[in-house]
Design a protein around this motif. Structure first.
Motif, PDB file in Angstrom:
ATOM      1  N   LEU A 259       9.757  -1.467  22.373  1.00  0.00           N
ATOM      2  CA  LEU A 259       8.784  -1.939  23.101  1.00  0.00           C
ATOM      3  C   LEU A 259       8.393  -1.163  24.496  1.00  0.00           C
ATOM      4  CD1 LEU A 259       6.533  -4.422  23.752  1.00  0.00           C
ATOM      5  CD2 LEU A 259       8.616  -5.646  24.536  1.00  0.00           C
ATOM      6  N   LEU A 308       6.879  -6.318  16.363  1.00  0.00           N
ATOM      7  CA  LEU A 308       6.357  -6.587  17.546  1.00  0.00           C
ATOM      8  C   LEU A 308       4.951  -7.238  17.375  1.00  0.00           C
ATOM      9  CD1 LEU A 308       7.985  -3.717  19.392  1.00  0.00           C
ATOM     10  CD2 LEU A 308       8.349  -6.169  19.925  1.00  0.00           C
ATOM     11  N   ARG A 313       3.523  -9.132  20.750  1.00  0.00           N
ATOM     12  CA  ARG A 313       3.848  -8.514  21.825  1.00  0.00           C
ATOM     13  C   ARG A 313       3.146  -7.246  21.994  1.00  0.00           C
ATOM     14  NH1 ARG A 313      10.271  -8.921  21.583  1.00  0.00           N
ATOM     15  NH2 ARG A 313      10.104  -8.441  23.891  1.00  0.00           N
ATOM     16  N   LYS A 328       0.920  -5.518  25.074  1.00  0.00           N
ATOM     17  CA  LYS A 328       0.173  -6.703  24.877  1.00  0.00           C
ATOM     18  C   LYS A 328      -0.403  -6.837  26.475  1.00  0.00           C
ATOM     19  CE  LYS A 328      -2.074 -10.336  22.867  1.00  0.00           C
ATOM     20  NZ  LYS A 328      -3.408  -9.889  21.884  1.00  0.00           N
TER      21      LYS A 328
END
Length: 328
Positions: A259, A308, A313, A328
């Motif tokens: 991420l 994810l 996300r 996001k």
């Protein structure tokens, strides 16, 4: 090399070398009883594996006419020698979900979908096809459907009075199945829980979220009372419940690292993201990494990206023929 693992019931580990493979070896487990034998997994269809396995079975005086061969999952290092060691009287058992998946894969469509996704996720097309020539998952894969008895989650089979429960643990493969010797509290783990390496979790065609499947399966195994935990590779010198916590932590950290990379620079593909993650590459850089190892790394990266995306996300976007990701 043979090692006695458990005195009662009588269980041995046969060391099967996996030449030129970072896994190093397969632990083939053999349980001997007055009512018959159990053999768990086989090794690649390679001369070194065949020699070690047959020598081990011979030394243990295993009659394959009176043996159940249990396959934890469809990877070729676990199934490769089925037809070379079985007899007409050998009972072969495998999880129903993996058996069905393997049957469907023989059409070639599964590998076609694998290749299409890897290319769409940024893996160089020439490397995708080049790695097929050196990737053991492809090179040593069985070419024909083997005869077996598919078994479902929670179902049991017996050897004499010994009851073995099949425990579906998808993630490493769509239908990976552990084997639980119920009264003795012994778990044959296959590749679901390994103790000094992390099992590869890739993005299987027809599977929405392999990583979530795997994490859920870890929680499932943690509910069992396990006295002896027997992994398919290397050693088992750690408490299995402690290792499950470690594996969950490893993937939680990998999820957050993935991420962070997506947030740092948007519209990257999976191949670019994988190259920025930390891997055990034996001192090599990402560019120096063998293409088959890159294939496994990118597959694992895609499983974390899928996780994810499923949790909203990050966003997956089609950019021409390529998929890219943004936060996001």
């Amino acid at each position: 090399m043979i090692k006695k693992i458990v005195e009662q019931p009588e269980i041995y580990s046969v060391y099967i070398p996996l030449p030129n493979n970072p896994l190093k070896n397969l632990n083939c487990y053999v349980m001997k009883t007055d009512a018959g034998n159990l053999v768990v997994d086989t090794g690649f269809n390679q001369p070194e594996c065949f020699e070690a396995l047959t020598e081990g079975l011979r030394e243990l005086n295993v009659d394959m006419n009176n043996t159940t061969l249990f396959l934890t999952h469809i990877h070729s290092d676990h199934t490769g020698l089925i037809e070379r060691i079985r007899t007409e009287k050998t009972r072969v058992i495998i999880g129903a979900k993996d058996y069905d998946y393997f049957s469907r894969s023989l059409s070639g469509n599964v590998w076609k979908l694998f290749n299409q996704r890897f290319i769409a996720e940024g893996f160089p097309e020439s490397d995708v096809y080049a790695q097929e020539k050196v990737n053991p998952a492809v090179v040593y894969a069985l070419k024909n459907l083997f005869k077996a008895t598919p078994i479902n989650d929670g179902e049991s089979f017996f050897i004499g009075n010994y009851e073995f429960e099949c425990v579906l643990t998808p993630g490493h493969t769509p239908g990976h199945t552990c084997l639980y010797l119920k009264n003795e509290k012994i778990m044959f783990l296959g590749d679901h829980v390994l103790f000094d390496i992390s099992p590869n979790i890739t993005c299987w065609p027809y599977v929405k979220d392999s990583l979530n499947d795997y994490l859920t399966s870890l929680d499932k195994i943690a509910t069992y009372d396990i006295r002896v935990a027997l992994p398919a590779h290397r050693n088992n010198k750690m408490d299995v419940y402690e290792r499950i916590v470690q594996l969950k932590k490893h993937h939680a950290e990998r999820i957050e690292s993935t991420l962070d990379i997506v947030k740092k620079k948007e519209y990257q593909n999976a191949y670019e993201i994988a190259g920025q993650l930390k891997w055990s590459l034996r001192g090599k850089t990402w560019d120096e990494c063998p293409i088959q190892q890159k294939w496994f790394a990118v597959g694992e990266t895609m499983s974390h990206l899928d996780y994810l995306v499923e949790r909203n996300r990050i966003v997956k976007i089609k950019d021409g023929k390529m998929f890219v990701y943004r936060a996001k």
